[in-house]
Motif scaffolding. Structure first.
Motif, PDB file in Angstrom:
ATOM      1  N   THR A 192       0.842  -1.187   0.000  1.00  0.00           N
ATOM      2  CA  THR A 192       0.000   0.000   0.000  1.00  0.00           C
ATOM      3  C   THR A 192       0.878   1.238   0.000  1.00  0.00           C
ATOM      4  O   THR A 192       1.870   1.304   0.736  1.00  0.00           O
ATOM      5  CB  THR A 192      -0.945   0.029   1.221  1.00  0.00           C
ATOM      6  OG1 THR A 192      -1.761   1.188   1.169  1.00  0.00           O
ATOM      7  CG2 THR A 192      -0.182   0.018   2.531  1.00  0.00           C
ATOM      8  N   ARG A 193       0.523   2.201  -0.825  1.00  0.00           N
ATOM      9  CA  ARG A 193       1.322   3.421  -0.916  1.00  0.00           C
ATOM     10  C   ARG A 193       0.869   4.472   0.074  1.00  0.00           C
ATOM     11  O   ARG A 193       1.652   5.302   0.511  1.00  0.00           O
ATOM     12  CB  ARG A 193       1.238   3.987  -2.339  1.00  0.00           C
ATOM     13  CG  ARG A 193       1.886   3.095  -3.400  1.00  0.00           C
ATOM     14  CD  ARG A 193       1.807   3.755  -4.770  1.00  0.00           C
ATOM     15  NE  ARG A 193       2.426   2.924  -5.804  1.00  0.00           N
ATOM     16  CZ  ARG A 193       2.488   3.261  -7.095  1.00  0.00           C
ATOM     17  NH1 ARG A 193       1.939   4.403  -7.492  1.00  0.00           N
ATOM     18  NH2 ARG A 193       3.073   2.465  -7.956  1.00  0.00           N
ATOM     19  N   VAL A 194      -0.396   4.458   0.397  1.00  0.00           N
ATOM     20  CA  VAL A 194      -0.964   5.442   1.310  1.00  0.00           C
ATOM     21  C   VAL A 194      -1.537   4.711   2.509  1.00  0.00           C
ATOM     22  O   VAL A 194      -2.345   3.789   2.361  1.00  0.00           O
ATOM     23  CB  VAL A 194      -2.066   6.278   0.614  1.00  0.00           C
ATOM     24  CG1 VAL A 194      -2.648   7.290   1.596  1.00  0.00           C
ATOM     25  CG2 VAL A 194      -1.505   6.976  -0.625  1.00  0.00           C
ATOM     26  N   ALA A 195      -1.126   5.126   3.703  1.00  0.00           N
ATOM     27  CA  ALA A 195      -1.641   4.492   4.916  1.00  0.00           C
ATOM     28  C   ALA A 195      -3.150   4.689   5.014  1.00  0.00           C
ATOM     29  O   ALA A 195      -3.645   5.793   4.790  1.00  0.00           O
ATOM     30  CB  ALA A 195      -0.962   5.088   6.144  1.00  0.00           C
ATOM     31  N   PRO A 196      -3.894   3.634   5.337  1.00  0.00           N
ATOM     32  CA  PRO A 196      -5.361   3.754   5.373  1.00  0.00           C
ATOM     33  C   PRO A 196      -5.884   4.514   6.589  1.00  0.00           C
ATOM     34  O   PRO A 196      -7.046   4.916   6.606  1.00  0.00           O
ATOM     35  CB  PRO A 196      -5.823   2.301   5.404  1.00  0.00           C
ATOM     36  CG  PRO A 196      -4.684   1.553   6.025  1.00  0.00           C
ATOM     37  CD  PRO A 196      -3.447   2.247   5.573  1.00  0.00           C
ATOM     38  N   ASP A 206       6.643   7.368  10.980  1.00  0.00           N
ATOM     39  CA  ASP A 206       6.740   7.509   9.524  1.00  0.00           C
ATOM     40  C   ASP A 206       5.424   7.188   8.825  1.00  0.00           C
ATOM     41  O   ASP A 206       5.353   7.195   7.592  1.00  0.00           O
ATOM     42  CB  ASP A 206       7.845   6.601   8.967  1.00  0.00           C
ATOM     43  CG  ASP A 206       9.229   6.997   9.466  1.00  0.00           C
ATOM     44  OD1 ASP A 206       9.472   8.214   9.600  1.00  0.00           O
ATOM     45  OD2 ASP A 206      10.049   6.092   9.733  1.00  0.00           O
ATOM     46  N   GLY A 207       4.392   6.875   9.595  1.00  0.00           N
ATOM     47  CA  GLY A 207       3.094   6.571   9.016  1.00  0.00           C
ATOM     48  C   GLY A 207       2.882   5.115   8.674  1.00  0.00           C
ATOM     49  O   GLY A 207       1.817   4.742   8.164  1.00  0.00           O
ATOM     50  N   GLN A 208       3.871   4.269   8.933  1.00  0.00           N
ATOM     51  CA  GLN A 208       3.724   2.839   8.667  1.00  0.00           C
ATOM     52  C   GLN A 208       2.660   2.238   9.593  1.00  0.00           C
ATOM     53  O   GLN A 208       2.634   2.514  10.791  1.00  0.00           O
ATOM     54  CB  GLN A 208       5.052   2.114   8.882  1.00  0.00           C
ATOM     55  CG  GLN A 208       5.004   0.596   8.747  1.00  0.00           C
ATOM     56  CD  GLN A 208       4.719   0.142   7.322  1.00  0.00           C
ATOM     57  OE1 GLN A 208       5.290   0.672   6.385  1.00  0.00           O
ATOM     58  NE2 GLN A 208       3.848  -0.839   7.173  1.00  0.00           N
ATOM     59  N   VAL A 209       1.770   1.426   9.027  1.00  0.00           N
ATOM     60  CA  VAL A 209       0.682   0.826   9.795  1.00  0.00           C
ATOM     61  C   VAL A 209       1.063  -0.581  10.245  1.00  0.00           C
ATOM     62  O   VAL A 209       1.578  -1.377   9.458  1.00  0.00           O
ATOM     63  CB  VAL A 209      -0.611   0.778   8.952  1.00  0.00           C
ATOM     64  CG1 VAL A 209      -1.705   0.001   9.679  1.00  0.00           C
ATOM     65  CG2 VAL A 209      -1.086   2.189   8.634  1.00  0.00           C
ATOM     66  N   LYS A 210       0.804  -0.854  11.528  1.00  0.00           N
ATOM     67  CA  LYS A 210       0.973  -2.202  12.070  1.00  0.00           C
ATOM     68  C   LYS A 210      -0.325  -2.616  12.746  1.00  0.00           C
ATOM     69  O   LYS A 210      -1.085  -1.773  13.241  1.00  0.00           O
ATOM     70  CB  LYS A 210       2.121  -2.250  13.076  1.00  0.00           C
ATOM     71  CG  LYS A 210       3.493  -1.942  12.512  1.00  0.00           C
ATOM     72  CD  LYS A 210       4.583  -2.217  13.526  1.00  0.00           C
ATOM     73  CE  LYS A 210       4.482  -1.330  14.749  1.00  0.00           C
ATOM     74  NZ  LYS A 210       4.749   0.087  14.456  1.00  0.00           N
ATOM     75  N   PHE A 211      -0.548  -3.921  12.783  1.00  0.00           N
ATOM     76  CA  PHE A 211      -1.704  -4.487  13.462  1.00  0.00           C
ATOM     77  C   PHE A 211      -1.214  -5.446  14.538  1.00  0.00           C
ATOM     78  O   PHE A 211      -0.329  -6.265  14.313  1.00  0.00           O
ATOM     79  CB  PHE A 211      -2.599  -5.249  12.481  1.00  0.00           C
ATOM     80  CG  PHE A 211      -3.225  -4.389  11.411  1.00  0.00           C
ATOM     81  CD1 PHE A 211      -4.409  -3.704  11.647  1.00  0.00           C
ATOM     82  CD2 PHE A 211      -2.614  -4.258  10.173  1.00  0.00           C
ATOM     83  CE1 PHE A 211      -4.985  -2.921  10.658  1.00  0.00           C
ATOM     84  CE2 PHE A 211      -3.178  -3.478   9.174  1.00  0.00           C
ATOM     85  CZ  PHE A 211      -4.363  -2.799   9.422  1.00  0.00           C
ATOM     86  N   GLY A 212      -1.815  -5.353  15.700  1.00  0.00           N
ATOM     87  CA  GLY A 212      -1.453  -6.250  16.787  1.00  0.00           C
ATOM     88  C   GLY A 212      -1.536  -5.516  18.118  1.00  0.00           C
ATOM     89  O   GLY A 212      -1.975  -4.368  18.175  1.00  0.00           O
ATOM     90  N   PRO A 213      -1.128  -6.169  19.188  1.00  0.00           N
ATOM     91  CA  PRO A 213      -0.752  -7.581  19.218  1.00  0.00           C
ATOM     92  C   PRO A 213      -1.953  -8.484  19.488  1.00  0.00           C
ATOM     93  O   PRO A 213      -2.963  -8.051  20.023  1.00  0.00           O
ATOM     94  CB  PRO A 213       0.218  -7.635  20.391  1.00  0.00           C
ATOM     95  CG  PRO A 213      -0.321  -6.586  21.339  1.00  0.00           C
ATOM     96  CD  PRO A 213      -0.885  -5.497  20.469  1.00  0.00           C
TER      97      PRO A 213
END
Length: 432
Positions: free
Chosen positions: A285-289, A312-319
């Protein structure tokens, strides 16, 4: 470098390290008298060391089994600054989280630590979850969390077009932080005010002579073959004789405390439960949702698989929550924990995430990292508070044990440090 060499070097440079006659014990182990020892150089241990040296002018030695600071829980969190919503009113977690958050934001602003007050949406995606949101709102208000607001689905989804929910609780004070930079800043302040950090050394136990604590210290490398539950494979390299001790050993704090012989037998050292949580990052994905933190309704053992962002706008899911089988005390002290993130575990993430992010694409999650939380309650047992245990509990002057310092430990760390200093206040007279 062996700790006794470090201490020996300090003796020639810093007058507060005083040798106890430099005599050997019957075992041939040298002992050295020191002022304060903090066990563990995680975010809480560093904050405690800074508080003791900066505010109370103590000279602190931090013993860390790893090769550098912050290699355990502190480097494997979501780096979220919590508001203080989830915890029962007047609990330590509630009070220290709210105070700690305010201290943390002020510190970041004053010292230029990268952070962002993103705000957080806690979302209900099913009708039966809406009353739980109302409960969280009331609890957060009772805890003094500022700016909480219940909003309708249309407002929440206007803020986050990719979101799907029925209602949401808006928490404007939540945020994210560069926890490594924060630790580095606090560590630098501690060092500049007399704290020494000694890495690659492990506290393997302690004993009492009268009311005096003798800490057993060995090089971490020498403990690789330690298997006996009774004794390490060889005598300790050195015995430290401190006036004050703070056990902030994180995952192994209870295991370390159980190896303090002579502690009051009436003291309950809590059982250790460990919950591994995996994180997956969003790829392709180029643009963070999302621009805000997105949290579902809390689940047993955690806050649910949520959306967290880095700076930096990187999206993570968890934990997620994976309860680990029994881990014995020696393995805990040796940090024999498995942080592997199996790719197939992501299959469980997709249905959980799609409850609030239905457009999540197949094969868009990739393994990121895992952390392990030191829990004081097991599966289905409900809330367990921080335990900050002082002399009033165990009868040993100058000792504070920190148990179960999981989330919101990062947010609370500076408030925890103040609380620990208060518990030690009777021993905070002139240093050696």
């Amino acid at each position: 470098m062996k700790l006794n060499k470090v201490v020996g070097n300090l003796i020639t440079k810093i007058p507060w390290f005083v040798v106890c006659g430099r005599r050997n014990l019957s075992s041939g182990v040298e002992k050295e008298r020191v002022d304060c020892v903090v066990i563990g150089a995680g975010v809480v241990g560093i904050a405690v060391a800074r508080e003791l040296c900066l505010k109370f002018r103590r000279n602190v030695l931090v013993i860390e089994s790893g090769s550098t600071f912050g290699t355990g829980i502190s480097s494997r969190s979501s780096q979220v600054i919590h508001g203080g919503i989830y915890y029962p009113p007047n609990s330590l977690k509630a009070r220290l989280c709210v105070r700690g958050r305010r201290l943390l934001y002020d510190y970041c602003k004053e010292h230029g630590i990268a952070h962002k007050q993103t705000g957080k949406l806690i979302v209900a995606t099913r009708n039966k979850e809406v009353p739980k949101l109302n409960h969280l709102l009331n609890r957060g208000n009772d805890n003094g969390v500022e700016g909480l607001k219940m909003i309708e689905a249309s407002e929440a989804m206007a803020m986050e077009p990719q979101l799907q929910c029925l209602r949401a609780l808006w928490s404007p004070t939540s945020g994210i932080i560069d926890s490594h930079s924060f630790m580095l800043s606090q560590l630098g302040e501690a060092e500049s005010h007399g704290t020494t950090f000694c890495y690659n050394n492990t506290v393997t136990g302690a004993h009492l002579e009268g009311n005096q604590i003798y800490l057993h210290i060995s090089e971490t490398e020498s403990l690789k073959n330690w298997e006996s539950q009774q004794h390490p494979p060889s005598p300790p390299d050195i015995l430290l004789v401190p006036k004050l001790v703070v056990n902030s050993a994180g995952l192994s704090s209870a295991a370390v405390a159980r190896r303090f012989s002579g502690i009051n037998h009436g003291v309950v050292i809590p059982p250790s439960y460990y919950a591994r949580g995996c994180y997956f990052s969003l790829s392709n994905t180029r643009v963070a949702p999302f621009k805000h933190l997105i949290y579902p309704i809390p689940e047993d053992g955690g806050l649910g698989v949520h959306v967290t962002l880095d700076l930096d706008g990187q999206v993570k899911f968890g934990p997620d929550v994976e309860w680990l089988d029994h881990i014995d005390d020696i393995s805990s002290i040796q940090n024999k924990f498995d942080y592997t993130v199996r790719g197939d575990r992501g299959n469980r993430f997709y249905p959980a995430i799609r409850k609030y992010y239905p457009s999540l694409k197949d094969d868009s999650l990739q393994p990121a990292y895992a952390g392990i939380r030191p829990k004081l309650s097991g599966p289905g047992e409900g809330f367990a508070d921080f335990i900050i245990q002082g002399e009033e509990s165990h009868g040993i002057p100058g000792l504070v044990n920190l148990f179960g310092i999981e989330s919101p430990g990062l947010t609370s760390c500076m408030a925890i440090a103040q609380h620990v200093a208060t518990k030690l206040s009777s021993g905070l007279g002139p240093s050696f």
